[in-house]
Design a protein around this motif. Sequence first.
Motif, short mmCIF file in Angstrom:
data_model
loop_
_atom_site.label_atom_id
_atom_site.label_comp_id
_atom_site.label_asym_id
_atom_site.label_seq_id
_atom_site.Cartn_x
_atom_site.Cartn_y
_atom_site.Cartn_z
N UNK A 1 0.84 -1.19 0.00
CA UNK A 1 0.00 0.00 0.00
C UNK A 1 0.88 1.25 0.00
N UNK A 2 0.59 2.17 -0.91
CA UNK A 2 1.33 3.43 -0.98
C UNK A 2 0.32 4.54 -1.21
N UNK A 3 0.77 5.77 -0.98
CA UNK A 3 -0.02 6.94 -1.38
C UNK A 3 0.72 7.60 -2.54
N UNK A 4 0.15 7.48 -3.74
CA UNK A 4 0.78 8.04 -4.93
C UNK A 4 0.30 9.47 -5.15
N UNK A 5 1.22 10.33 -5.59
CA UNK A 5 0.86 11.72 -5.83
C UNK A 5 1.88 12.33 -6.79
N UNK A 6 1.52 13.46 -7.37
CA UNK A 6 2.40 14.20 -8.27
C UNK A 6 2.94 15.42 -7.54
N UNK A 7 4.24 15.64 -7.67
CA UNK A 7 4.86 16.81 -7.05
C UNK A 7 5.77 17.45 -8.09
N UNK A 8 5.32 18.55 -8.64
CA UNK A 8 6.06 19.30 -9.67
C UNK A 8 6.46 18.41 -10.85
N UNK A 9 5.52 17.57 -11.27
CA UNK A 9 5.75 16.73 -12.43
C UNK A 9 6.40 15.41 -12.14
N UNK A 10 6.79 15.16 -10.90
CA UNK A 10 7.38 13.88 -10.51
C UNK A 10 6.30 12.99 -9.90
N UNK A 11 6.18 11.77 -10.41
CA UNK A 11 5.20 10.82 -9.89
C UNK A 11 5.83 10.08 -8.72
N UNK A 12 5.41 10.41 -7.50
CA UNK A 12 6.02 9.91 -6.28
C UNK A 12 5.05 9.00 -5.52
N UNK A 13 5.61 8.27 -4.57
CA UNK A 13 4.79 7.41 -3.71
C UNK A 13 5.31 7.48 -2.29
N UNK A 14 4.44 7.80 -1.35
CA UNK A 14 4.76 7.75 0.07
C UNK A 14 4.54 6.33 0.56
N UNK A 15 5.57 5.73 1.12
CA UNK A 15 5.49 4.34 1.57
C UNK A 15 5.04 4.26 3.03
N UNK A 16 4.48 3.14 3.45
CA UNK A 16 4.03 3.00 4.84
C UNK A 16 5.11 3.27 5.88
N UNK A 17 6.37 3.01 5.53
CA UNK A 17 7.49 3.15 6.45
C UNK A 17 7.92 4.59 6.68
N UNK A 18 7.52 5.51 5.80
CA UNK A 18 8.01 6.87 5.84
C UNK A 18 9.05 7.17 4.78
N UNK A 19 9.38 6.17 3.94
CA UNK A 19 10.27 6.40 2.81
C UNK A 19 9.48 6.97 1.64
N UNK A 20 10.19 7.65 0.75
CA UNK A 20 9.61 8.20 -0.47
C UNK A 20 10.18 7.46 -1.66
N UNK A 21 9.32 7.02 -2.56
CA UNK A 21 9.75 6.27 -3.75
C UNK A 21 9.44 7.09 -5.00
N UNK A 22 10.43 7.18 -5.88
CA UNK A 22 10.26 7.82 -7.19
C UNK A 22 10.53 6.74 -8.22
N UNK A 23 9.51 5.98 -8.61
CA UNK A 23 9.73 4.81 -9.47
C UNK A 23 10.43 5.13 -10.79
N UNK A 24 10.08 6.24 -11.43
CA UNK A 24 10.66 6.56 -12.74
C UNK A 24 12.16 6.77 -12.65
N UNK A 25 12.67 7.11 -11.48
CA UNK A 25 14.11 7.32 -11.28
C UNK A 25 14.77 6.16 -10.55
N UNK A 26 14.00 5.15 -10.18
CA UNK A 26 14.55 4.07 -9.39
C UNK A 26 15.12 4.55 -8.07
N UNK A 27 14.45 5.54 -7.46
CA UNK A 27 14.99 6.26 -6.31
C UNK A 27 14.18 5.99 -5.05
N UNK A 28 14.89 5.74 -3.95
CA UNK A 28 14.29 5.65 -2.63
C UNK A 28 14.91 6.74 -1.76
N UNK A 29 14.07 7.53 -1.09
CA UNK A 29 14.54 8.64 -0.26
C UNK A 29 14.10 8.39 1.18
#
Length: 223
Positions: free
Chosen positions: A2-30
């Motif tokens: 389960x994630x919360x997906x949203x757009x932020x300035x043109x980036x398709x991001x996902x807030x993960x249950x753990x508190x991490x941020x995922x940017x799938x198009x960049x293969x990025x975990x923050x």
Amino acid sequence: MNVHAFDFHGAALAALPSGALHWPDRGLLVVSDLHLGKSARLSAVGGAQLPPYETRETLLRLEQDLDRTGAGHVVCLGDTFDAPGLDTCLPDADQTWLVRLMAGRRWTWIEGNHDPGPVALGGSHLRALTLGPLCFRHVASGPRAEVSGHYHPKARLALRGRSLSRPCFLRDADKLLLPAYGAYAGGLCTRSATLSGLMGPDALAILTGPRPVAIPMPRRDAG
């Protein structure tokens, strides 16, 4: 997952249950504010005695997020370690675990106020990082499309007569704040004057937990 997906300035991001941020198009975990080694530091200075497991719990959460997302690039938004030099003082098993997670991945350490010095574990160490439309730094400083940490936001809600506190992302038109990822990192209530003043009137809180959900940011004037 389960994630919360949203757009932020043109980036398709996902807030993960753990508190991490995922940017799938960049293969990025923050992730932000892991504060690894906090229990050892407090014990050394005679502070609160915390169970010495927070580093392992945090690393396990990180490993699970990496496995689930397949991220090839990790950005740590500062305060990864609870004090300068702790990157070389973690127990050998914890250091080995972290190095194993880093292996084969691009790893970026953003400077924090708790860990401003170089990290001895490898990766790149920057004051800020710009990727596409987004700027990643430790403390929000005003630019648009900014992703940051530092404040450890938590939302306090009344639910069925009980008070519930949950780490949360905060998002307005210009800023995206991540919650603290560390197991013992603590938090600052969104109703505080600091966060109420920092975030715009349209701000949302994205609550972490099994099913991340976005709600209007609870503020001081909300009672």
